[in-house]
Design a protein around this motif. Structure first.
Motif, PDB file in Angstrom:
ATOM      1  N   LYS A  54       0.821  -1.207   0.000  1.00 44.14           N
ATOM      2  CA  LYS A  54       0.000   0.000   0.000  1.00 44.14           C
ATOM      3  C   LYS A  54       0.860   1.264   0.000  1.00 44.14           C
ATOM      4  CE  LYS A  54      -3.539  -2.611   0.118  1.00 44.14           C
ATOM      5  NZ  LYS A  54      -4.336  -2.795  -1.112  1.00 44.14           N
ATOM      6  N   LYS A  55       0.321   2.323  -0.627  1.00 47.19           N
ATOM      7  CA  LYS A  55       1.039   3.587  -0.686  1.00 47.19           C
ATOM      8  C   LYS A  55       0.060   4.755  -0.593  1.00 47.19           C
ATOM      9  CE  LYS A  55       4.462   6.175  -3.363  1.00 47.19           C
ATOM     10  NZ  LYS A  55       5.323   6.188  -4.581  1.00 47.19           N
ATOM     11  N   ASP A 111       6.784   0.288   6.213  1.00 42.67           N
ATOM     12  CA  ASP A 111       5.664  -0.055   5.331  1.00 42.67           C
ATOM     13  C   ASP A 111       4.411   0.732   5.710  1.00 42.67           C
ATOM     14  OD1 ASP A 111       7.205  -1.831   3.890  1.00 42.67           O
ATOM     15  OD2 ASP A 111       6.605  -3.573   5.081  1.00 42.67           O
ATOM     16  N   ARG A 171       4.676   4.305   4.503  1.00 46.88           N
ATOM     17  CA  ARG A 171       4.381   4.378   3.073  1.00 46.88           C
ATOM     18  C   ARG A 171       2.879   4.260   2.812  1.00 46.88           C
ATOM     19  NH1 ARG A 171       6.791   0.109   1.753  1.00 46.88           N
ATOM     20  NH2 ARG A 171       8.857   1.038   1.902  1.00 46.88           N
TER      21      ARG A 171
END
Length: 282
Positions: free
Chosen positions: A150-151, A179, A182
């Motif tokens: 995911k971003k 993570d 992000r």
């Protein structure tokens, strides 16, 4: 001579030298899932109780203290939380609290163990009610894997994890926090539970150091949680921009522990805790 008396107790060995015992009236579930041992019992003092691998996760009587503090601090510190990711939390308590915020449009809950979700729906309807809200999507998979892809998708991430053992250990480490960073948008915040400073100070201080390598703002806060080790529980709030001590969005609907005053007070650390954190930062 009086008749002999028998009773049955659930005992959690919180450390090698500390244990908590609760008398029980009925065993409701006792199974080995693909990931952990799951036990649900009816207790005299705290109502229904769920334990995973011998550690108490929720009881009907006190779960609200934990779930309200884990969820509402970062949700009210964000100016407009709309998309929320819950890592773990298969019992539904954190989801129940998240959807109390009118601005929240979507909650994605990712838990690795379907049996935890099933047990909560069967035995803890006041908790699992959060899972039935139409804004909530429940995914049964490894959250580490989910977050990695995911971003910039979430405003708030809530890490409602078990103790840092086996599959949950990675949820307390820098790679996971990177993570999450992000996966959050530019104003994102994260909240994570970090155990008791009396029985597991290394988990608190280690997690704080790991998160500080990723987030520019990291603060410790705490609250009461009677059936967790020592009854004093700590949390980390990490943020890209906003100071988590400040309230920026309206308070949630009905709560029993969390309030605006509790929010601010929870960041006031006892001197021993300030000293502990300072020592480990040296």
């Amino acid at each position: 001579m009086q008749k002999r008396h028998n009773d049955i107790w659930f005992t959690e060995y919180q450390t090698r030298h500390l244990r908590l015992g609760l008398s029980i009236t009925k065993v409701l579930a006792n199974i080995q899932t693909p990931f952990q041992h799951l036990l649900v019992v009816e207790t005299d003092e705290y109502g229904k109780l769920m334990a995973l691998d011998g550690a108490i996760q929720v009881t009907e009587k006190d779960e609200f203290t934990y779930h309200e503090m884990l969820a509402h601090v970062v949700l009210t510190a964000h100016p407009n939380p709309r998309r929320v990711l819950i890592v773990g939390g298969g019992d539904g308590g954190s989801a129940r609290e998240a959807v109390k915020h009118p601005s929240v449009e979507e909650v994605v809950l990712v838990d690795i163990d379907q049996e935890v979700i099933n047990a909560s729906r069967q035995f803890f309807p006041a908790l699992s009610a959060g899972l039935e809200d139409p804004r909530v999507t429940v995914l049964t998979m490894d959250a580490l894997e989910y977050v990695r892809g995911k971003k910039g998708e979430f405003d708030v991430v809530i890490v409602d994890s078990t103790d840092p053992v086996d599959f949950a250990e990675g949820l307390f480490r820098e790679p996971f926090y990177r993570d999450v960073h992000r996966a959050l948008n530019e104003e994102g915040l994260i909240a994570a539970q970090t155990e008791s400073p009396f029985t597991d100070p290394d988990i608190l201080t280690g997690s704080a150091l790991e998160m500080k390598r990723v987030f520019p703002i990291v603060k410790v806060y705490w609250g009461a949680m009677p059936t967790y080790p020592t009854g004093m529980w700590t949390y980390l709030a990490g943020s890209k921009v906003h100071d988590p001590e400040e309230l920026r969005s309206p308070l949630p609907g009905r709560t029993r522990y969390y309030s605006g005053r509790i929010h601010r007070a929870s960041f006031v650390l006892p001197p021993f805790l300030e000293e502990l954190l300072a020592e480990r930062n040296e």
